[in-house]
Design a protein around this motif. Structure first.
Motif, short mmCIF file in Angstrom:
data_model
loop_
_atom_site.label_atom_id
_atom_site.label_comp_id
_atom_site.label_asym_id
_atom_site.label_seq_id
_atom_site.Cartn_x
_atom_site.Cartn_y
_atom_site.Cartn_z
N GLN A 110 -16.12 12.39 -37.33
CA GLN A 110 -15.44 11.79 -36.18
C GLN A 110 -15.24 12.81 -35.07
O GLN A 110 -15.40 12.49 -33.87
CB GLN A 110 -14.11 11.21 -36.63
CG GLN A 110 -14.23 9.99 -37.54
CD GLN A 110 -12.89 9.51 -38.06
OE1 GLN A 110 -11.86 10.19 -37.87
NE2 GLN A 110 -12.87 8.36 -38.74
N THR A 111 -14.88 14.02 -35.47
CA THR A 111 -14.73 15.07 -34.46
C THR A 111 -16.05 15.37 -33.77
O THR A 111 -16.13 15.56 -32.55
CB THR A 111 -14.19 16.35 -35.12
OG1 THR A 111 -12.95 16.07 -35.75
CG2 THR A 111 -14.01 17.46 -34.09
N SER A 160 -18.52 13.26 -33.37
CA SER A 160 -18.83 12.14 -32.48
C SER A 160 -18.06 12.24 -31.17
O SER A 160 -18.62 12.08 -30.07
CB SER A 160 -18.50 10.82 -33.19
OG SER A 160 -18.69 9.73 -32.32
N ARG A 161 -16.75 12.50 -31.26
CA ARG A 161 -15.93 12.57 -30.06
C ARG A 161 -16.35 13.75 -29.18
O ARG A 161 -16.51 13.62 -27.96
CB ARG A 161 -14.46 12.69 -30.45
CG ARG A 161 -13.52 12.70 -29.24
CD ARG A 161 -12.06 12.70 -29.67
NE ARG A 161 -11.73 13.89 -30.45
CZ ARG A 161 -11.53 13.91 -31.77
NH1 ARG A 161 -11.64 12.79 -32.48
NH2 ARG A 161 -11.23 15.02 -32.40
N THR A 162 -16.55 14.90 -29.82
CA THR A 162 -16.93 16.09 -29.04
C THR A 162 -18.31 15.92 -28.42
O THR A 162 -18.54 16.32 -27.27
CB THR A 162 -16.90 17.34 -29.94
OG1 THR A 162 -15.63 17.45 -30.58
CG2 THR A 162 -17.17 18.59 -29.13
N ARG A 189 -19.82 13.12 -27.52
CA ARG A 189 -19.78 12.19 -26.39
C ARG A 189 -19.17 12.85 -25.15
O ARG A 189 -19.64 12.65 -24.03
CB ARG A 189 -18.97 10.94 -26.79
CG ARG A 189 -19.67 10.07 -27.82
CD ARG A 189 -18.77 8.92 -28.27
NE ARG A 189 -18.55 7.99 -27.17
CZ ARG A 189 -19.39 7.00 -26.86
NH1 ARG A 189 -20.50 6.82 -27.55
NH2 ARG A 189 -19.13 6.19 -25.85
N GLU A 190 -18.14 13.65 -25.37
CA GLU A 190 -17.56 14.37 -24.23
C GLU A 190 -18.57 15.34 -23.63
O GLU A 190 -18.70 15.47 -22.41
CB GLU A 190 -16.30 15.10 -24.66
CG GLU A 190 -15.13 14.19 -24.98
CD GLU A 190 -13.91 14.96 -25.44
OE1 GLU A 190 -14.01 16.22 -25.52
OE2 GLU A 190 -12.86 14.34 -25.71
N GLY A 221 -5.79 14.73 -24.45
CA GLY A 221 -7.02 13.99 -24.71
C GLY A 221 -7.93 13.86 -23.51
O GLY A 221 -8.88 13.07 -23.55
N ASP A 255 -14.70 7.21 -20.29
CA ASP A 255 -15.97 7.67 -20.85
C ASP A 255 -17.11 6.97 -20.13
O ASP A 255 -17.12 5.74 -20.00
CB ASP A 255 -16.01 7.36 -22.36
CG ASP A 255 -17.14 8.13 -23.04
OD1 ASP A 255 -17.10 8.20 -24.26
OD2 ASP A 255 -18.03 8.66 -22.34
#
Length: 387
Positions: A220-221, A223-225, A227-228, A282, A385
């Protein structure tokens, strides 16, 4: 007259013609007329003044046309138009052509008049010579004065054009430098994100069987990182470039560092009140950095232009995917006009940098003086996003 110079020159020609026609009428009323009949006088009067209307468009041709017709006009003593038109032609050559051509024309006129006086010398010719000399001298001096003013105005316009070009070039250079600086900062952000992804991926590969929950959190980390990071790469576009300066990478500040920033500014002498409406946690790293830099540049301008003793109010409001920043200072009691003059001095690259930062993230920036004095900076940054 300036927009349509030929209209003014035609008016001058008409006045000269009117003066000669008036002399003709007055002479005709005397018992013994001395001026030639009207069918000789009027055509020559018209012919000698018509080139005056075209003197600016065709200065050389008009001048020598006046000289040729003026020979017959002055020989028959038909009026003052030949001398006045010759003086106007000399003035025109000095202003629009140059001294050399004007001198040639003056010598031609003097030679013609010398021949005329030699063929018909009278008792009053000395007075006529003085009058002609004063007329030509006045025309030449007036032409020198007007020509110098025209040259001065042309030089001023050329310098203003050069200054405008240099100002535009300076703005472009400032924008390019600021974009390069933003690119280096965002490059650090993206490099950090990629490093996090690599570390989390390695950890997930080891824990995927022994600790599935830990592996899931790592994924999950990632994926989030990721995408950012992709969002930052998309925002960079063509401005992204490698940092080849060789300087060590320093962690960039973010929105969480605003309290420390305001404390430093207060220590420098500007009282700052920070109000945050909503959460700043965030945020994408680039947006957080841009928010910090905009507030930093605004407070720096307050300190630079308003000086110690000023007050600044920093208000940050987040609603959904939009962050609005307002930085307002009181100008330390300075008048509105003075604040505007000070902050519009050349070299205002700080405002250019803030606007470029806002534009990189699809936001906007407005700056301007407050009605009661001081300065107001308003920035709006989207946070959503983009993928």
């Amino acid at each position: 007259m300036r927009a349509h110079p030929m209209v003014g020159d035609s008016l001058v020609a008409a006045l000269l013609l009117l003066a000669d026609l008036l002399l003709l009428v007055l002479d005709a009323t005397t018992p013994h007329p001395t001026i030639k009949p009207w069918y000789v006088t009027v055509p020559l009067d018209v012919a000698v003044v018509v080139p005056v209307a075209f003197r600016r468009k065709y200065p050389l041709s008009s001048a020598y046309a006046i000289a040729v017709v003026g020979i017959a006009h002055s020989s028959l003593q038909l009026g003052i138009s030949s001398l006045a038109a010759a003086a106007i032609a000399l003035y025109t050559l000095v202003v629009y052509v140059g001294r050399r051509m004007a001198l040639y024309y003056l010598l031609v006129q003097l030679a013609v008049m010398a021949v005329q006086f030699a063929l018909d010398w009278g008792d009053n010719n000395w007075l006529t010579l003085v009058l002609i000399g004063l007329t030509f001298a006045f025309s030449w001096l007036l032409g020198e004065f007007v020509g110098a003013r025209r040259a001065y105005h042309n030089e001023v316009e050329a310098r203003l054009h050069l200054l405008e070009t240099e100002r535009d070039q300076a703005s472009r250079i400032a924008v390019a430098e600021e974009r390069g600086r933003i690119a280096r900062e965002l490059h650090d952000v993206v490099a950090h994100a990629v490093s996090v992804i690599v570390v989390q991926a390695d950890g997930a590969s080891y824990a995927v069987r022994s600790n599935p929950d830990l592996a899931e959190r790592a994924v999950q980390t990632i994926s989030r990182t990721g995408r950012e990071a992709l969002t930052e790469l998309r925002r960079l576009l063509a401005v992204l470039r490698d940092d080849t300066t060789g300087h060590p990478r320093i962690p960039q500040p973010d929105a969480d560092s605003l309290v420390e920033l305001t404390e430093r500014v207060e220590q420098a002498g500007v009282r700052v009140r920070l109000t945050v409406d909503g959460t700043l946690t965030g945020l994408p790293a680039g947006v957080s950095l841009g928010l910090y830099r905009i507030v930093q540049e605004s407070l720096t301008n307050t300190l630079k232009h308003a000086g110690p003793g000023a007050r600044a109010d920093v208000r940050i409001h987040r609603e959904g995917d939009l962050i609005e920043v307002d930085v307002v200072d009181d100008g330390a009691g300075k008048a509105n006009a003075l604040v505007m003059v000070e902050r519009e001095l050349p070299g205002g690259n700080g405002v250019i940098g803030m606007r470029e930062r806002a534009n990189v993230y699809g936001g906007s920036l407005d700056v301007g003086p407050e009605p009661g004095g001081g300065w107001h900076v308003h920035a709006a940054l989207p946070v959503g996003d983009e993928l």
